[in-house]
Design a protein around this motif. Structure first.
Motif, mmCIF file in Angstrom:
data_model
loop_
_atom_site.group_PDB
_atom_site.id
_atom_site.type_symbol
_atom_site.label_atom_id
_atom_site.label_comp_id
_atom_site.label_asym_id
_atom_site.label_seq_id
_atom_site.Cartn_x
_atom_site.Cartn_y
_atom_site.Cartn_z
ATOM 1 N N SER A 123 0.874 -1.021 -0.091
ATOM 2 C CA SER A 123 -0.038 -0.004 -0.174
ATOM 3 C C SER A 123 0.797 1.175 -0.046
ATOM 4 O O SER A 123 2.073 1.147 0.446
ATOM 5 N N GLY A 124 0.375 2.360 -0.528
ATOM 6 C CA GLY A 124 1.038 3.671 -0.431
ATOM 7 C C GLY A 124 0.346 4.719 -0.666
ATOM 8 O O GLY A 124 -0.976 4.522 -0.919
ATOM 9 N N ALA B 58 -4.127 -5.105 9.563
ATOM 10 C CA ALA B 58 -4.577 -5.766 10.932
ATOM 11 C C ALA B 58 -4.404 -7.067 11.044
ATOM 12 O O ALA B 58 -4.350 -7.561 12.155
ATOM 13 N N VAL B 59 -4.486 -7.983 9.982
ATOM 14 C CA VAL B 59 -4.237 -9.267 9.967
ATOM 15 C C VAL B 59 -2.784 -9.789 9.594
ATOM 16 O O VAL B 59 -2.583 -10.824 9.940
ATOM 17 N N ALA B 60 -1.936 -8.850 9.429
ATOM 18 C CA ALA B 60 -0.405 -9.280 8.988
ATOM 19 C C ALA B 60 0.305 -9.512 10.384
ATOM 20 O O ALA B 60 0.071 -9.017 11.276
ATOM 21 N N ALA C 65 5.367 8.117 10.292
ATOM 22 C CA ALA C 65 4.362 7.846 11.734
ATOM 23 C C ALA C 65 2.829 8.107 10.929
ATOM 24 O O ALA C 65 1.945 7.354 11.337
ATOM 25 N N ASP C 66 2.778 9.158 10.200
ATOM 26 C CA ASP C 66 1.211 9.375 9.512
ATOM 27 C C ASP C 66 0.886 7.968 8.798
ATOM 28 O O ASP C 66 -0.350 7.933 8.621
ATOM 29 N N LEU D 128 -3.563 3.502 8.962
ATOM 30 C CA LEU D 128 -3.966 2.340 8.882
ATOM 31 C C LEU D 128 -4.593 1.857 10.122
ATOM 32 O O LEU D 128 -5.480 0.816 10.193
ATOM 33 N N GLY D 129 -5.158 2.907 10.967
ATOM 34 C CA GLY D 129 -5.914 2.690 12.069
ATOM 35 C C GLY D 129 -5.312 2.138 13.265
ATOM 36 O O GLY D 129 -3.913 2.314 13.559
#
Length: 208
Positions: free
Chosen positions: A29-30, A54-56, A69-70, A75-76
């Motif tokens: 992603s980017g 979240a599942v990685a 950091a941003d 990604l929540g």
């Protein structure tokens, strides 16, 4: 492993290609969705998002330090996730560091996103070397890993070894204060001194 790569530049591309070839389940992603889609198609990875992060098992942060950091925060909630920080806090001309001595890029990212388990690593590699493979001649290229979490360091070490790198335990996360200047020296030698990008720092054992 399930690996989520954040960043579609040269380092992100190198990771995507090497990890997919090693049989890992990879997403990328980017900020540029079209670039992420193109990298996913070229490497055989999937297109990443908050759900895939979240599942990685491991998230690889392959952005610039200034946006790192941003990028994670976008990604929540990533509480408890292992994040590999490959960034270096470089000046605009790549010939110096913007922070050091009493902190590091890794420590600042960890402080900005306190829920994650941060592992510093791969920051001493040039992107072309990552893309080309883990050997220089007959020698495996070393990856230095620093983290306050031994279990996370072991998991990232297993990931590095799965794509052929040697692994060196570089101690706690604060030792990123040493690894980032080491990367700076490598960058100077590669570009400033004209040695090229097929180089990497390593420590050789001495035997009398």
């Amino acid at each position: 492993m399930k690996v989520s790569i954040i960043g579609t530049g040269n380092m992100g591309s190198g990771f995507a290609n090497q990890l997919v070839k090693a049989g890992h389940s990879v997403t990328v992603s980017g900020r540029d969705a079209a670039k992420a889609a193109a990298l996913a198609a070229a490497s055989g990875a999937g297109i990443g998002n908050a759900a895939s992060a979240a599942v990685a098992d491991v998230i690889i942060l392959a952005t610039g330090f200034d946006t790192a950091a941003d990028a994670l925060k976008s990604l929540g909630d990533l509480s408890g996730k292992i994040v590999v920080d490959v960034t270096n806090p470089l000046t605009a001309d790549y010939m110096g560091l913007t922070i050091g001595h009493s902190t590091s890029a890794a420590e600042q990212i960890a402080a900005a996103v306190p829920g994650v388990t941060l592992v510093k690593g791969f920051n001493t590699l040039f992107a072309p070397l990552l893309a080309a493979g883990p050997r220089l001649g007959d020698d495996k290229v070393p990856v230095f890993l620093a983290s306050d979490d031994a279990a996370a360091k072991q998991i990232v070490g297993d990931l590095a070894r799965s794509i052929g790198f040697a692994v060196v335990d570089a101690g706690p996360l604060k030792n990123a204060r040493y690894l980032e200047p080491l990367a700076g020296l490598n960058i100077y030698l590669g570009y400033g001194a004209g040695l090229g990008t097929a180089i990497a720092p390593a420590w050789l054992p001495f035997s009398a």
